[in-house]
Each structure stands twice: as structure tokens, then as C-alpha cells.
Design an enzyme around this catalytic site. Structure first.
Site, mmCIF file in Angstrom:
data_model
loop_
_atom_site.group_PDB
_atom_site.id
_atom_site.type_symbol
_atom_site.label_atom_id
_atom_site.label_comp_id
_atom_site.label_asym_id
_atom_site.label_seq_id
_atom_site.Cartn_x
_atom_site.Cartn_y
_atom_site.Cartn_z
ATOM 1 N N HIS A 87 -6.252 -29.601 61.042
ATOM 2 C CA HIS A 87 -6.873 -28.300 61.182
ATOM 3 C C HIS A 87 -7.806 -28.383 62.470
ATOM 4 O O HIS A 87 -8.545 -29.475 62.515
ATOM 5 C CB HIS A 87 -7.516 -27.963 60.155
ATOM 6 C CG HIS A 87 -6.623 -27.365 58.855
ATOM 7 N ND1 HIS A 87 -7.046 -26.784 57.850
ATOM 8 C CD2 HIS A 87 -5.165 -28.004 58.471
ATOM 9 C CE1 HIS A 87 -5.966 -26.707 57.130
ATOM 10 N NE2 HIS A 87 -4.950 -27.516 57.570
ATOM 11 N N GLU A 118 -10.797 -27.331 62.641
ATOM 12 C CA GLU A 118 -12.193 -27.762 62.465
ATOM 13 C C GLU A 118 -12.054 -29.112 62.000
ATOM 14 O O GLU A 118 -13.316 -29.723 62.595
ATOM 15 C CB GLU A 118 -12.533 -27.100 60.888
ATOM 16 C CG GLU A 118 -12.385 -25.545 60.930
ATOM 17 C CD GLU A 118 -11.109 -24.805 60.508
ATOM 18 O OE1 GLU A 118 -10.079 -25.352 61.053
ATOM 19 O OE2 GLU A 118 -11.175 -24.073 59.616
ATOM 20 N N CYS A 142 -10.491 -23.247 55.408
ATOM 21 C CA CYS A 142 -10.101 -23.304 54.245
ATOM 22 C C CYS A 142 -10.951 -24.237 53.322
ATOM 23 O O CYS A 142 -11.870 -24.692 53.846
ATOM 24 C CB CYS A 142 -8.538 -24.304 54.562
ATOM 25 S SG CYS A 142 -8.723 -25.450 54.918
ATOM 26 N N CYS A 160 -11.281 -27.737 54.774
ATOM 27 C CA CYS A 160 -12.454 -27.649 56.298
ATOM 28 C C CYS A 160 -14.015 -27.320 55.667
ATOM 29 O O CYS A 160 -14.623 -27.748 56.354
ATOM 30 C CB CYS A 160 -12.006 -26.725 57.213
ATOM 31 S SG CYS A 160 -10.243 -27.405 57.951
#
Length: 155
Positions: A54, A56, A84, A87
Site C-alpha cells: 500500500h 502508506e 486501512c 496501514c
């Protein structure tokens, strides 16, 4: 937030680049205490074949590598979509000072929706959280991306 400077346009540029690669358009930027960009990333899950890639997570890894440490105290994260749960956990572990995000994510979010990671007593660090930063632009990018997938029959 005196002297606040948004880096959301930079994060949106990373999100657009992710979309161009066929990735879900999420972008993240980590800024150091001096206001310099330490890392800027977009989603790369498909490209890397890595479900943890992801924006992040990649930005946290890059900023940590650049600083030579796992703690990013004093640093801020600007991301186009509500993180999410995975993260959000990484944000807490990295000890990021502030989290700025654009669009809310009622389906998969982990900050204001879903498990609300930072509200748990097991969460040892809670960043300052600012939501809705350039939310309309982030939402439009995501809606357009998924509409194109539906139109192409690949969603």
C-alpha cells in the site's frame, strides 16, 4: 495548525501515477520535521505482487530507510485515502506525528471506520488526525478509476 502546508497535491500525483500503472489510485507522502519530503509513493500491490504494498506502507519503509531508523517521530503522513487497519497499525508503530488524509473509506478504513485502530487501548501511539484534506479530488480519482474498471468489465 498554524503554518500548515498541505502535501495532498503531491500525494494525489502519486495516486494518479498508481492509476496509470493499473493500481488502485492511492498516494502517500511523508514529510520530515523540517518540511522536506522524505518519501512519496503510490500503491504497487499488483506491480510487486505484494498485498502489503500500500502507498502508506511503501512510504513508511522508504522514509525509515532514508532516516536509518524505524521511528518517524516528528514526521507527518499525507495520504489520499483513509488508511486501512494494516496501514493504521504501521502508522502507530512508526510513531508518525500527524496523519492527514483525503477521502474517508467506510468499506475498508481503519481510522474513522471499521476497527478504528487508534481508539484501541493496545495502540501505543496515536497521531494527530486530520481528515477531509482535498477529499473531493481523492474521491473523484477513486470513483473514476473504479468506473473505468466496471466499464471494461474487469471489476
Amino acid at each position: 495548525m498554524s503554518g500548515f502546508r498541505s502535501f495532498m497535491q503531491h500525494a494525489l500525483a502519486e495516486a494518479r501515477a498508481a492509476a496509470a500503472r493499473g493500481e488502485v489510485p492511492v498516494g502517500a507522502v511523508i514529510v520530515g520535521p523540517d518540511g522536506a519530503v522524505l518519501a512519496a509513493e503510490g500503491n504497487r500491490m499488483r506491480e510487486l505482487g505484494d498485498p502489503t504494498a500500500h502507498a502508506e506502507m511503501l512510504a513508511i519503509r522508504a522514509a525509515s530507510a532514508r532516516l536509518g531508523q524505524g521511528r518517524l517521530a516528528g514526521c507527518d503522513l499525507h495520504v489520499t485515502l483513509e488508511p486501512c487497519p494494516m496501514c493504521a497499525g504501521a502508522i502507530a508503530q512508526a510513531r508518525l506525528r500527524r496523519l492527514y488524509y483525503g477521502a474517508s473509506d467506510p468499506k475498508s478504513g481503519g481510522v474513522a471506520y471499521g476497527p478504528r485502530v487508534f481508539a484501541h487501548p493496545q495502540c501505543h501511539h496515536v497521531p494527530e488526525i486530520y481528515d477531509g484534506i482535498d477529499a473531493a479530488a481523492s474521491e473523484a480519482l477513486l470513483r473514476g478509476f473504479f468506473a473505468n474498471l466496471r466499464d471494461a468489465g474487469t471489476c
